[in-house]
Every structure is written in C-alpha cells, then in structure tokens.
Scaffold this active site. Structure first.
Site, PDB file in Angstrom:
ATOM      1  N   CYS A  64      -1.503   0.805   7.401  1.00 43.34           N
ATOM      2  CA  CYS A  64      -2.941   0.481   7.492  1.00 43.34           C
ATOM      3  C   CYS A  64      -3.281  -0.751   6.655  1.00 43.34           C
ATOM      4  O   CYS A  64      -3.430  -1.862   7.186  1.00 43.34           O
ATOM      5  CB  CYS A  64      -3.801   1.670   7.066  1.00 43.34           C
ATOM      6  SG  CYS A  64      -3.613   3.120   8.125  1.00 43.34           S
ATOM      7  N   ARG A  65      -3.433  -0.558   5.336  1.00 40.55           N
ATOM      8  CA  ARG A  65      -4.011  -1.630   4.520  1.00 40.55           C
ATOM      9  C   ARG A  65      -3.101  -2.835   4.326  1.00 40.55           C
ATOM     10  O   ARG A  65      -3.539  -3.978   4.491  1.00 40.55           O
ATOM     11  CB  ARG A  65      -4.415  -1.065   3.144  1.00 40.55           C
ATOM     12  CG  ARG A  65      -5.554  -0.072   3.225  1.00 40.55           C
ATOM     13  CD  ARG A  65      -5.675   0.750   1.963  1.00 40.55           C
ATOM     14  NE  ARG A  65      -4.529   1.639   1.789  1.00 40.55           N
ATOM     15  CZ  ARG A  65      -4.306   2.381   0.723  1.00 40.55           C
ATOM     16  NH1 ARG A  65      -5.137   2.329  -0.303  1.00 40.55           N
ATOM     17  NH2 ARG A  65      -3.247   3.174   0.666  1.00 40.55           N
ATOM     18  N   SER A  66      -1.818  -2.607   3.944  1.00 41.58           N
ATOM     19  CA  SER A  66      -0.990  -3.790   3.638  1.00 41.58           C
ATOM     20  C   SER A  66      -0.588  -4.583   4.887  1.00 41.58           C
ATOM     21  O   SER A  66      -0.569  -5.814   4.828  1.00 41.58           O
ATOM     22  CB  SER A  66       0.205  -3.445   2.750  1.00 41.58           C
ATOM     23  OG  SER A  66       1.085  -2.545   3.353  1.00 41.58           O
TER      24      SER A  66
ATOM     25  N   ASN B 143       2.226   1.550   4.439  1.00 41.50           N
ATOM     26  CA  ASN B 143       2.521   0.285   5.120  1.00 41.50           C
ATOM     27  C   ASN B 143       2.211   0.350   6.619  1.00 41.50           C
ATOM     28  O   ASN B 143       2.873  -0.283   7.432  1.00 41.50           O
ATOM     29  CB  ASN B 143       3.973  -0.172   4.884  1.00 41.50           C
ATOM     30  CG  ASN B 143       4.253  -1.618   5.286  1.00 41.50           C
ATOM     31  OD1 ASN B 143       5.361  -1.950   5.709  1.00 41.50           O
ATOM     32  ND2 ASN B 143       3.272  -2.485   5.182  1.00 41.50           N
TER      33      ASN B 143
ATOM     34  N   ASP C  37      -8.124   3.955   1.065  1.00 45.71           N
ATOM     35  CA  ASP C  37      -7.197   4.397   2.109  1.00 45.71           C
ATOM     36  C   ASP C  37      -8.006   4.917   3.315  1.00 45.71           C
ATOM     37  O   ASP C  37      -8.749   5.885   3.179  1.00 45.71           O
ATOM     38  CB  ASP C  37      -6.336   5.515   1.506  1.00 45.71           C
ATOM     39  CG  ASP C  37      -5.309   6.055   2.475  1.00 45.71           C
ATOM     40  OD1 ASP C  37      -5.364   5.696   3.665  1.00 45.71           O
ATOM     41  OD2 ASP C  37      -4.460   6.843   2.031  1.00 45.71           O
TER      42      ASP C  37
ATOM     43  N   CYS D  63       0.866  -1.187   0.000  1.00 45.95           N
ATOM     44  CA  CYS D  63       0.000   0.000   0.000  1.00 45.95           C
ATOM     45  C   CYS D  63       0.901   1.235   0.000  1.00 45.95           C
ATOM     46  O   CYS D  63       2.081   1.145  -0.376  1.00 45.95           O
ATOM     47  CB  CYS D  63      -0.976  -0.021   1.178  1.00 45.95           C
ATOM     48  SG  CYS D  63      -0.207   0.062   2.809  1.00 45.95           S
TER      49      CYS D  63
HETATM   50  P1  4NP Z   1      -1.818   2.893   4.099  1.00 41.82           P
HETATM   51  O1  4NP Z   1      -2.496   4.235   4.666  1.00 41.82           O
HETATM   52  O2  4NP Z   1      -1.258   3.219   2.746  1.00 41.82           O
HETATM   53  O3  4NP Z   1      -2.970   1.936   4.028  1.00 41.82           O
HETATM   54  O4  4NP Z   1      -0.757   2.503   5.113  1.00 41.82           O
HETATM   55  C1  4NP Z   1      -1.823   5.442   4.777  1.00 41.82           C
HETATM   56  C2  4NP Z   1      -0.990   5.678   5.846  1.00 41.82           C
HETATM   57  C3  4NP Z   1      -0.372   6.911   5.969  1.00 41.82           C
HETATM   58  C4  4NP Z   1      -0.566   7.881   5.020  1.00 41.82           C
HETATM   59  C5  4NP Z   1      -1.385   7.638   3.931  1.00 41.82           C
HETATM   60  C6  4NP Z   1      -2.006   6.419   3.808  1.00 41.82           C
HETATM   61  N1  4NP Z   1       0.070   9.160   5.148  1.00 41.82           N
HETATM   62  O5  4NP Z   1      -0.234  10.039   4.345  1.00 41.82           O
HETATM   63  O6  4NP Z   1       0.886   9.334   6.054  1.00 41.82           O
END
Ligand code: 4NP
Length: 170
Positions: A25-27, A23, A136, A20
């Site tokens: 939340c989703r992955s 790294n 996201d 993702c």
């Molecule tokens: P992820 O979510 O891609 O599912 O881990 C996010 C985590 C942090 C951010 C964006 C998406 N950020 O902008 O910091």
C-alpha cells in the site's frame, strides 16, 4: 588516458528506498508518486527509487488493487512488486523513508548503530500537512487510500526539493 581524467565524472544517482509494513500500500505508492515527480521534472537519471516492507507476507505481489485504483485516478502508476527489506538495503540506499513509528523502529534496529544511510520518517518532508505518520489504509475504507496519496504527494514533493538541493551542493 591517466587515472585522473580531466572530464567531469557523472554524478552518482541518489538512492531512495521507501519502507512500510507490507510493501503493498503505502511504500509502493510513495515509490510511484516519487517516480511520477521525477518524470515530470526529467530527473529519472539522477535517482534510483525502490520500496520494501518490513514484513514478508506479500512478497512478490503487486500493489493492493485499492491503492492502484486511487493512484490511477491521479495519473500515477504503481509498478512495483512487494519485497522484504534486507540488511543490505542499509548499505545500498542513501535515504530510507519510513511511513510510521513501527517501520521506523524496525528499520533502525536492522541498521544498528553507525549505519551510513539516513533513516527518516517521510512525513518530515510534508509542507502542507502536520502529521507524523502515513496511516496504514489496509483495513480501512476507500477514503484511506486517498488520504495516503494526499500525504505522499505533499511529502514526496518536499523530499525531492530537499534531495535536489543536496545534489546541487555535492
Ligand atoms: P502497507 O499496508 O504496510 O502500507 O503495505 C499493509 C498491507 C498489509 C498488511 C498490513 C499493512 N497486512 O497486515 O497484511
């Protein structure tokens, strides 16, 4: 013993990397859901599972506390620490599963033409939900984390069935 032993070789594990943006939340949640399914089916030996982000902002951090809480409510642990994907991952993993179009584009450009690894949107393995992306949840409310887990449980179940069939056909 000769080089061509009559003993059957242990099949190589199938290497799976979930990707993702951050790294956190989703992955890591996809990694935890997939590991949970493997444990339920006694298949941990047959797979190597990891996750990574295309960005580097959260490297070294555990999964987001909201994502971990939502997963814990479903009995799923998220043990991973964030890391950024590298070009080496394209050679190390058999399957890279991306969460949204942006990740898919980033991983494809890291791979370049002719990469052996299969790069696929994870939602392609959904059996219940008809969506193209795992949204996201980072800037949204609590319900977004549950929605992510609903999609991941569906998609990871479909992915595991596909990879088991792939291994059986090897
Ligand atoms: P992820 O979510 O891609 O599912 O881990 C996010 C985590 C942090 C951010 C964006 C998406 N950020 O902008 O910091």
């Amino acid at each position: 013993m000769s080089a061509t032993s009559s003993q059957e070789a242990t099949p190589k594990p199938t290497r799976v990397l979930f990707v993702c943006l951050g790294n956190i939340c989703r992955s890591p949640a996809a990694e935890g859901v997939f590991l949970h399914l493997l444990a339920q089916q006694g298949l941990e030996h047959a797979f190597e599972v990891d996750s990574a982000g295309t960005g580097d902002w959260h490297v070294g951090r555990p999964a987001d506390a909201r994502m971990r809480s939502a997963a814990t409510r479903r009995g799923i642990a998220l043990p991973s620490r964030a890391r950024q994907i590298t070009a080496d991952d394209l050679g190390r993993f058999d399957h890279l599963l991306t969460m949204d179009r942006q990740n898919l584009k980033a991983v494809r450009s890291l791979a370049g033409p002719g990469a052996a690894a299969q790069i696929t949107p994870l939602t392609r393995y959904c059996r219940r939900y008809g969506t193209e992306e795992v949204p996201d949840p980072y800037y949204g409310g609590e319900e977004g984390f549950d929605r992510v887990l609903d999609l991941l449980e569906d998609a990871c179940g479909g992915l595991l069935e596909t990879l088991k069939a792939e291994r059986a056909g090897d």
